[in-house]
Design an enzyme around this catalytic site. Structure first.
Site, mmCIF file in Angstrom:
data_model
loop_
_atom_site.group_PDB
_atom_site.id
_atom_site.type_symbol
_atom_site.label_atom_id
_atom_site.label_comp_id
_atom_site.label_asym_id
_atom_site.label_seq_id
_atom_site.Cartn_x
_atom_site.Cartn_y
_atom_site.Cartn_z
ATOM 1 N N GLY A 40 0.830 -1.198 0.000
ATOM 2 C CA GLY A 40 0.000 0.000 0.000
ATOM 3 C C GLY A 40 0.863 1.245 0.000
ATOM 4 O O GLY A 40 1.887 1.310 0.695
ATOM 5 N N ALA A 44 -0.455 6.131 4.940
ATOM 6 C CA ALA A 44 0.204 5.253 5.914
ATOM 7 C C ALA A 44 1.342 4.481 5.264
ATOM 8 O O ALA A 44 2.464 4.437 5.785
ATOM 9 C CB ALA A 44 -0.810 4.294 6.534
ATOM 10 N N HIS A 266 -21.045 8.470 5.697
ATOM 11 C CA HIS A 266 -20.783 9.911 5.622
ATOM 12 C C HIS A 266 -22.053 10.640 5.218
ATOM 13 O O HIS A 266 -22.722 10.248 4.261
ATOM 14 C CB HIS A 266 -19.664 10.169 4.601
ATOM 15 C CG HIS A 266 -19.039 11.520 4.711
ATOM 16 N ND1 HIS A 266 -19.732 12.688 4.465
ATOM 17 C CD2 HIS A 266 -17.781 11.895 5.028
ATOM 18 C CE1 HIS A 266 -18.912 13.713 4.627
ATOM 19 N NE2 HIS A 266 -17.726 13.261 4.977
ATOM 20 N N ARG A 330 -20.420 12.601 12.222
ATOM 21 C CA ARG A 330 -20.975 12.032 10.998
ATOM 22 C C ARG A 330 -22.094 11.031 11.262
ATOM 23 O O ARG A 330 -23.075 10.998 10.533
ATOM 24 C CB ARG A 330 -19.857 11.368 10.187
ATOM 25 C CG ARG A 330 -18.891 12.375 9.624
ATOM 26 C CD ARG A 330 -17.700 11.720 8.970
ATOM 27 N NE ARG A 330 -16.843 12.740 8.377
ATOM 28 C CZ ARG A 330 -15.686 12.466 7.776
ATOM 29 N NH1 ARG A 330 -15.271 11.210 7.697
ATOM 30 N NH2 ARG A 330 -14.961 13.437 7.259
#
Length: 640
Positions: A40, A44, A266, A330
């Site tokens: 990835g 991060a 959301h 949210r």
């Protein structure tokens, strides 16, 4: 399986500093003897790979995209939190910590969240040093704006492109090390399995997405920074390539999966318009700073919104939550949007939308000011919806956006498999039952820049430098053969139903029964429906093409197969938790006012599931990490 969070003792404010003082170090001349795999390249993963290489480790970086810059972190628009207190409005590390714990409905690990708040200020300094173009005030100081769940302005932003700009900073740091030869970079490679030898993660199996070739890679430690699993819902704000495969394959090798039912919906997304859609578009939460959310008071009022007078508008968030208004968290905003639409007050052709209105803000501050804050977001809305939000209110509705669940990790971000780490959205660690806005970027960069470089060194210092088993070891052979067998099985089914059709059908089950609100009957039904659909998938899916070349159908088929298994675990986790917490609303457990009703006596724990097998029915064992709150008082959330 025994869960050990490895949280250091002592006062909360001193835990991280004490931990850094006590961990073992790897000498510079030994760092070059170790190899770390990072899967990835979002915030991060990119930050971790760059940091490891700068420290002197040998790093291999993998991503499924053609470029690391295409990681889904770019989609985070509104900002990143930090406790700098530049506006001098009462912010502090403690307040950021408390807001995050409260926003997560007291289902987070205190120590991890406090560390996140501690290092938040360092993230901003790092990003500024990298040239990230944060907005600035007239005097040159970095600007801040408000976000949901907080009464201070602590969110740093670069217009509506914050994630993209931060990712470019991490990408530049990473590519500098690629150029220096310290990172071996593998784009268009998908991880299909983790290799475990003698109980430790020692490598991965990947598929070259262009050639179809399977490859084996050995390392001393593996970091998964592969994002969340929101695409199990089919329609979400996630990029279509976002998936759960790396984390799920690690789960099947022994890594516990924590809180899978905690999925964030959301409140500020462009509503669904038809079956032709493959994803939904997020309108940043930052818009709720100046936009007012409302619906008509009268059912079926199809007048132009600008023709509806003030006294016939229901500003439901402002009326129900006067202290926070439109800046409630949210989960609260999403639940209330669903409630007013369920009551028949929704707008638009489907009735599944509410208005987000900038009329008053434009009148107060002027169009130029609003355009300088949100111009690119307004342009995006007009391109998609065909309506000018400067002249008529936006129409918005909740959509799946982020997943708080993920691989279980300890304080060091290590999973239950030694040597296997999870960072960013791929782990469960910081957000509890609901993520506050502008915290995803904060967690990703915290994990990558400021946590893993310390904690992975502590692990490697205890490993023999340069020890290698070789990729011809039986564990590598077995893992590759298993990955190849699944590929062959998918291609040989030759059924009549498309992958997209299966995925869309699965997504509807998950959205309808494990979405904004859930109940016991619906969850039990979902489990049975998912099992039946999964069985049909393995008998009747059509996967065109071949395995030894570029084949998007094959890619998606493998990912959808993993979504089928994950979906059952999500439903099981939701069914097992007989309480409402944050984004996990069980309809049976609500206050009289329709708010989430927690059960701290029985459910104040992290639900960590251990994979046992799959034979038509998913077999999992639940392990509980009890959450102990020494420094905050557990109480019912209120934003009124």
């Amino acid at each position: 399986m025994k869960l050990d969070s490895k949280v250091p003792g002592g006062p909360l404010q001193e835990k991280w500093d004490k931990h850094i003082k006590d961990i073992k170090l790897v000498a510079p001349n030994n760092k070059r003897k170790y190899e770390i795999i990072v899967v990835g390249t979002g915030l991060a993963g990119g930050a971790a790979a760059a940091s490891f290489a700068e420290l002197g480790y040998n790093v291999r970086s993998f991503c499924i995209q053609d470029s690391a810059r295409r990681a889904h972190s770019i989609a985070a628009q509104g900002g990143i939190n930090a406790a700098k207190n530049y506006p001098n409005d009462g912010d502090s590390i403690w307040r950021l910590f408390y807001d995050t714990i409260k926003g997560g409905d007291y289902r987070s690990r205190e120590s991890n969240v406090y560390r996140l708040a501690q290092v938040s200020n360092e993230i901003i300094d790092q990003a500024v040093a990298q040239g990230v173009p944060f907005a600035r005030e007239y005097g040159g100081n970095l600007a801040n704006r408000s976000f949901g769940g907080a009464q201070v302005s602590r969110t740093f932003y670069a217009r509506g492109q914050t994630g993209q700009q931060l990712l470019l900073g991490a990408y530049q740091a990473m590519m500098r090390q690629v150029h220096n030869g310290n990172i071996k970079y593998h784009p268009r490679h998908e991880m299909l399995d983790v290799v475990v030898i003698d109980g430790q993660a020692r490598g991965i199996i990947t598929r070259d997405l262009v050639s179809g070739e399977l490859n084996r890679y050995e390392a001393d430690a593996v970091v998964l920074a592969t994002g969340g699993y929101g695409n199990v819902f089919y329609l979400s704000t996630n990029a279509k390539n976002s998936n759960v495969t790396a984390a799920w394959r690690a789960h099947k090798k022994g890594a516990a999966f924590a809180n899978p039912c905690y999925v964030q919906v959301h409140p500020t997304c462009i509503p669904v318009s038809g079956d032709y859609q493959s994803k939904l578009t997020l309108m940043s939460e930052s818009l709720r700073n100046d936009g007012r959310v409302w619906v008509p008071k009268k059912k079926g009022d199809d007048r132009h919104p600008n023709d509806i007078p003030e006294d016939e508008r229901y500003y439901y968030l402002e009326e129900r939550y006067p202290s926070f208004g439109n800046l409630v968290p949210r989960d609260v905003a999403s639940r209330n949007a669903k409630m007013v639409c369920d009551d028949g007050l929704g707008v638009g052709e489907t009735g599944l939308a509410v208005y987000l209105d900038f009329r008053d803000a434009i009148k107060r501050d002027g169009r130029d000011t609003i355009e300088s804050k949100y111009g690119n977001l307004f342009e995006m809305y007009e391109n998609i919806a065909g309506e000018n939000p400067y002249e008529r209110p936006m129409r918005i509705y909740p959509a799946v956006h982020y997943t708080m669940g993920g691989l279980w990790v300890d304080y060091n971000l290590q999973t239950s498999i030694p040597g296997l780490y999870a960072a960013g959205e791929a782990n469960f660690s910081d957000h509890g039952a609901n993520r506050l806005g502008a915290s995803a970027l904060m967690q990703g960069l915290s994990d990558g820049y400021f946590v893993l470089p310390y904690t992975i060194g502590d692990y490697l210092a205890k490993q023999e430098p340069g020890k290698r088993y070789g990729t011809d070891h039986e564990a590598f052979v077995e893992a590759e053969n298993s990955a190849q067998a699944q590929i062959d099985k998918l291609l040989n089914i030759d059924g009549n139903r498309t992958i997209v059709d299966f995925h869309r059908t699965l997504g509807k089950i998950v959205w309808d029964k494990i979405g904004i609100a859930r109940n016991e009957e619906g969850l039990k039904s979902a489990i049975e429906e998912i099992r039946e659909l999964r069985e049909e998938f393995w008998k009747n899916v059509k996967v065109p093409g071949e395995k030894n070349n570029y084949n998007k159908y094959l890619e998606f088929a493998g990912r959808v197969a993993d979504f089928f298994e994950l979906a059952e675990l999500m439903a099981q986790d939701a069914l097992d938790r007989e309480e409402s917490a944050g984004c996990h609303l069980r309809e049976e457990y609500q206050t009289e006012e329709g708010e989430a009703l927690r059960n701290d006596e029985e459910y104040s724990y992290v639900a960590a599931w251990e994979y046992k097998g799959l034979n038509g029915k998913l077999e999992e064992t639940l392990h509980k990490e009890n959450l102990e709150f020494e420094f905050v008082e557990l109480k019912q959330r209120s934003y009124k």
